[in-house]
Scaffold this motif. Sequence first.
Motif, mmCIF file in Angstrom:
data_model
loop_
_atom_site.group_PDB
_atom_site.id
_atom_site.type_symbol
_atom_site.label_atom_id
_atom_site.label_comp_id
_atom_site.label_asym_id
_atom_site.label_seq_id
_atom_site.Cartn_x
_atom_site.Cartn_y
_atom_site.Cartn_z
ATOM 1 N N ALA A 1 -12.515 50.510 -39.192
ATOM 2 C CA ALA A 1 -13.529 49.456 -39.261
ATOM 3 C C ALA A 1 -14.888 50.040 -38.931
ATOM 4 N N ILE A 2 -15.914 49.508 -39.552
ATOM 5 C CA ILE A 2 -17.295 49.922 -39.334
ATOM 6 C C ILE A 2 -18.121 48.686 -39.011
ATOM 7 N N LEU A 3 -19.052 48.823 -38.043
ATOM 8 C CA LEU A 3 -19.842 47.695 -37.565
ATOM 9 C C LEU A 3 -21.329 47.950 -37.770
ATOM 10 N N LEU A 4 -22.046 46.937 -38.269
ATOM 11 C CA LEU A 4 -23.466 47.055 -38.577
ATOM 12 C C LEU A 4 -24.274 46.077 -37.724
ATOM 13 N N HIS A 5 -25.323 46.600 -37.097
ATOM 14 C CA HIS A 5 -26.063 45.816 -36.099
ATOM 15 C C HIS A 5 -27.197 44.980 -36.701
ATOM 16 N N PRO A 6 -27.783 44.078 -35.885
ATOM 17 C CA PRO A 6 -28.873 43.209 -36.362
ATOM 18 C C PRO A 6 -30.157 43.976 -36.684
ATOM 19 N N HIS A 7 -31.173 43.229 -37.100
ATOM 20 C CA HIS A 7 -32.434 43.764 -37.614
ATOM 21 C C HIS A 7 -33.107 44.728 -36.632
ATOM 22 N N PRO A 8 -33.372 45.961 -37.062
ATOM 23 C CA PRO A 8 -33.958 46.958 -36.164
ATOM 24 C C PRO A 8 -35.326 46.570 -35.614
ATOM 25 N N THR A 9 -36.155 45.905 -36.394
ATOM 26 C CA THR A 9 -37.499 45.597 -35.920
ATOM 27 C C THR A 9 -37.530 44.407 -34.958
ATOM 28 N N THR B 1 -29.621 46.893 -32.225
ATOM 29 C CA THR B 1 -29.051 48.232 -32.060
ATOM 30 C C THR B 1 -27.529 48.127 -32.070
ATOM 31 N N MET B 2 -26.881 49.298 -32.078
ATOM 32 C CA MET B 2 -25.413 49.307 -32.045
ATOM 33 C C MET B 2 -24.868 48.801 -30.709
ATOM 34 N N ASN B 3 -25.752 48.660 -29.692
ATOM 35 C CA ASN B 3 -25.343 48.144 -28.386
ATOM 36 C C ASN B 3 -25.536 46.636 -28.271
ATOM 37 N N ASN B 4 -25.866 45.971 -29.363
ATOM 38 C CA ASN B 4 -25.934 44.514 -29.386
ATOM 39 C C ASN B 4 -24.629 43.939 -28.834
ATOM 40 N N PRO B 5 -24.691 42.916 -27.971
ATOM 41 C CA PRO B 5 -23.479 42.383 -27.347
ATOM 42 C C PRO B 5 -22.406 41.925 -28.335
ATOM 43 N N GLU C 1 -5.784 59.055 -44.057
ATOM 44 C CA GLU C 1 -4.546 58.341 -44.342
ATOM 45 C C GLU C 1 -4.689 56.829 -44.197
ATOM 46 N N ALA C 2 -5.857 56.371 -43.762
ATOM 47 C CA ALA C 2 -6.047 54.930 -43.548
ATOM 48 C C ALA C 2 -5.954 54.172 -44.870
ATOM 49 N N LYS C 3 -5.145 53.124 -44.878
ATOM 50 C CA LYS C 3 -4.979 52.299 -46.071
ATOM 51 C C LYS C 3 -5.712 50.969 -45.960
ATOM 52 N N ILE C 4 -6.185 50.638 -44.762
ATOM 53 C CA ILE C 4 -6.897 49.386 -44.540
ATOM 54 C C ILE C 4 -8.274 49.706 -43.981
ATOM 55 N N CYS C 5 -9.303 49.107 -44.572
ATOM 56 C CA CYS C 5 -10.685 49.330 -44.163
ATOM 57 C C CYS C 5 -11.399 47.984 -44.054
ATOM 58 N N TRP C 6 -11.998 47.731 -42.893
ATOM 59 C CA TRP C 6 -12.751 46.507 -42.662
ATOM 60 C C TRP C 6 -14.207 46.826 -42.371
ATOM 61 N N ILE C 7 -15.070 45.855 -42.644
ATOM 62 C CA ILE C 7 -16.476 45.978 -42.305
ATOM 63 C C ILE C 7 -16.927 44.682 -41.647
ATOM 64 N N ALA C 8 -17.793 44.822 -40.643
ATOM 65 C CA ALA C 8 -18.338 43.647 -39.975
ATOM 66 C C ALA C 8 -19.819 43.885 -39.716
ATOM 67 N N GLY C 9 -20.624 42.847 -39.896
ATOM 68 C CA GLY C 9 -22.050 42.963 -39.666
ATOM 69 C C GLY C 9 -22.592 41.721 -38.992
ATOM 70 N N VAL C 10 -23.698 41.909 -38.275
ATOM 71 C CA VAL C 10 -24.316 40.813 -37.540
ATOM 72 C C VAL C 10 -25.743 40.608 -38.049
ATOM 73 N N SER C 11 -26.076 39.384 -38.486
ATOM 74 C CA SER C 11 -27.417 39.020 -38.937
ATOM 75 C C SER C 11 -27.871 39.932 -40.083
ATOM 76 N N PHE C 12 -28.923 40.704 -39.910
ATOM 77 C CA PHE C 12 -29.359 41.661 -40.931
ATOM 78 C C PHE C 12 -28.207 42.591 -41.321
ATOM 79 N N GLY C 13 -27.422 43.017 -40.328
ATOM 80 C CA GLY C 13 -26.278 43.893 -40.597
ATOM 81 C C GLY C 13 -25.230 43.233 -41.473
#
Length: 217
Positions: A28-36, A40-44, A98-110
Amino acid sequence: MPEVIFSGPAGRIEARYHHSKAAGSPIAILLHPHPTFGGTMNNPIVHAMYQMFQSRGFSVLRFNFRGVGRSQGVFENGAGELSDAASALDWLQSFNREAKICWIAGVSFGAWISMQLLMRRPEISGFISVAPLAKHYDFSFLAPCPASGLFVNGEKDTVTSPEAVHSLVSKLKTQKGITVEHKVIPGANHFFQDKIDELTKTCSTYLDKRLAAEGQL
């Protein structure tokens, strides 16, 4: 949560990565809110979702877009950040071939960036889109949406109302077998202040349902 640095289109990208030792673990990969606006990746919310995926046996990555923290480059209002996300997914996959399952999650802009990456990477099998900016960005590229997933926002979100997200979800064209859900967290604002536990529970319930259906739980 070891720190990692990898190369992106604009230079180095700063990230945190948890590696599951189980062979063939999902990723899984996580995308954070608007940089400006301080995203950041440390968003709660990002941090809570990172732990959610980690606790379910995922190898999971969160990273700073260009120009944020120790990531090099400057903000590009979408195009550059999409390239950063693609590079991050490439890096994650290089350690989990070898991963067969891939998820993505994003917050706001992310969330907007994550859905664009979803359209470009057919290996992504599920998504969680938190507080998507349905009034600020064009999501019409989701035609059709290629994977099942969850949109979730707060009842008192004054940045993008639940009605705007509902309208987005209702307009999505989906392929056969694809289902897009929308959940609203009572009393929550755009930042889910004092409501992150409720948000995480909603996302966890959805993720567990999907994983069980796919024989991963």
